[in-house]
Design a protein around this motif. Structure first.
Motif, mmCIF file in Angstrom:
data_model
loop_
_atom_site.group_PDB
_atom_site.id
_atom_site.type_symbol
_atom_site.label_atom_id
_atom_site.label_comp_id
_atom_site.label_asym_id
_atom_site.label_seq_id
_atom_site.Cartn_x
_atom_site.Cartn_y
_atom_site.Cartn_z
ATOM 1 N N ARG A 259 41.279 42.081 43.010
ATOM 2 C CA ARG A 259 41.985 40.814 43.200
ATOM 3 C C ARG A 259 41.561 39.796 42.142
ATOM 4 N NH1 ARG A 259 46.701 38.923 45.338
ATOM 5 N NH2 ARG A 259 46.452 36.854 46.289
ATOM 6 N N PHE A 260 40.289 39.765 41.803
ATOM 7 C CA PHE A 260 39.817 38.848 40.765
ATOM 8 C C PHE A 260 40.436 39.211 39.419
ATOM 9 C CE2 PHE A 260 35.926 37.145 38.288
ATOM 10 C CZ PHE A 260 36.561 35.924 38.090
ATOM 11 N N VAL A 261 40.539 40.499 39.130
ATOM 12 C CA VAL A 261 41.191 40.929 37.893
ATOM 13 C C VAL A 261 42.648 40.474 37.885
ATOM 14 C CG1 VAL A 261 41.994 42.954 36.602
ATOM 15 C CG2 VAL A 261 39.644 42.875 37.460
ATOM 16 N N TRP A 262 43.300 40.557 39.044
ATOM 17 C CA TRP A 262 44.689 40.103 39.140
ATOM 18 C C TRP A 262 44.791 38.618 38.829
ATOM 19 C CZ3 TRP A 262 47.177 36.522 42.328
ATOM 20 C CH2 TRP A 262 48.573 36.559 42.301
ATOM 21 N N TYR A 263 43.874 37.813 39.376
ATOM 22 C CA TYR A 263 43.868 36.385 39.076
ATOM 23 C C TYR A 263 43.647 36.158 37.582
ATOM 24 C CZ TYR A 263 43.983 34.233 43.730
ATOM 25 O OH TYR A 263 44.382 33.763 44.954
#
Length: 306
Positions: A259-263
């Motif tokens: 999810r952090f990579v997506w952000y």
């Protein structure tokens, strides 16, 4: 009381000004990771005195480093919109008061660590103070756009300090916890720096978005987010987590890290819109990672006791 920090200096309780110097929200997250380090360092609960007074000592020294940072940065804090309301720029406290306060809580914290933990923990904690308030705030911050990468070592120390407080030595697990925060820090801070780029430019601070531009910085945030995701999958292979719960941690870490990579990916596409959401989620990600490690640790112990 929740709104007291936004009151004019004359109407604010004096102790609030001193509390603000310690950057309590930052220290709270650091302290949480330090406590997790303490609890992971041993298969049995650490002595209550080490847990309680060791945590207090680390928190006090971290608060002292934050107060010294206020002292060093008071000139640029007065220029930046984000920081001009801090106690020193607005005149609520003077330089001698802040210096005395920082020295008092720093010495108190070091004394607690020497009495209730061990000399190595005390030395490493004081070293992190020097690294943050001295090397980073006085030197690196004003001289290189890689300031937060190099200076991030001081901010990454708390879980290692907690581990050493209990074990008395540095183990691979402690180093991995240190590396997780060390790699997390640039992605976390550069997202905020993108949002506050004009502030840093006005203050003459060579943060990466100022010196290399926002697109370059956003790309670096994505690279660090990917590196963090890979790093947080290592606890199972190196044995920091194990048993059935190890897979639960790994799946959770993969979910939050992904999810952090997506952000970070969205940040690269639209920095103006996604800088602050990325910054905020980075905090959620770090908290979740350490909470998962702690939950898995006790789940594994519970399963082993069955």
């Amino acid at each position: 009381m929740a709104n007291e920090l936004s009151l004019p200096a004359g109407r604010r309780a004096p102790w609030r000004n001193y509390l603000e110097l310690t950057k309590p929200r930052v220290v709270a997250l650091m302290l949480f990771t330090a406590v997790v380090g303490m609890l992971l360092a041993s298969p049995v609960a650490p002595p209550w005195a080490v847990l309680a007074f060791g945590s207090a000592g680390i928190a006090l020294v971290a608060g002292s480093a934050a107060a010294l940072n206020h002292l060093v940065d008071q000139r640029i804090d007065a220029v930046m919109a984000r920081t001009r309301g801090r106690p020193l720029p607005r005149g609520a406290l003077g330089t001698p008061q802040v210096a005395l306060f920082a020295a008092a809580i720093g010495l108190a914290g070091t004394a607690l660590l020497l009495v209730f933990t061990n000399p190595l923990c005390a030395a490493l904690t004081v070293g992190s103070l020097i690294g943050y308030a001295g090397v980073y705030s006085l030197f690196l911050k004003h001289r290189t756009p890689q300031n937060i990468v190099i200076g991030g070592a001081a901010g990454a120390a708390p879980p290692l300090l907690g581990w050493v407080a209990v074990s008395g030595h540095i183990d691979p697990g402690a180093l991995l916890l240190f590396l997780v925060i060390f790699v997390w820090t640039p992605a976390h801070f550069w997202a905020l720096a993108i949002h506050r780029r004009d502030d840093y430019a006005r203050a003459g601070v060579p943060m990466l978005p100022v010196t290399h531009g926002v697109p370059f910085t956003a790309a670096r945030v994505l690279q660090y987010a990917l590196a963090l995701l890979a790093l947080t999958l290592l606890p199972l292979p190196i044995g920091l987590v194990g048993g059935p719960g190890g897979w639960l941690y790994t799946l959770g870490a993969a979910g939050f890290g992904g999810r952090f990579v997506w952000y970070a990916w969205r940040l690269r596409q639209d920095p103006a819109r996604w800088a602050m959401p990325t910054f905020r989620f980075s905090i959620v990600d770090l908290f979740a990672l350490f909470a998962l490690l702690l939950a898995e640790h006790y789940l594994t112990l519970a399963l082993a006791a069955l």
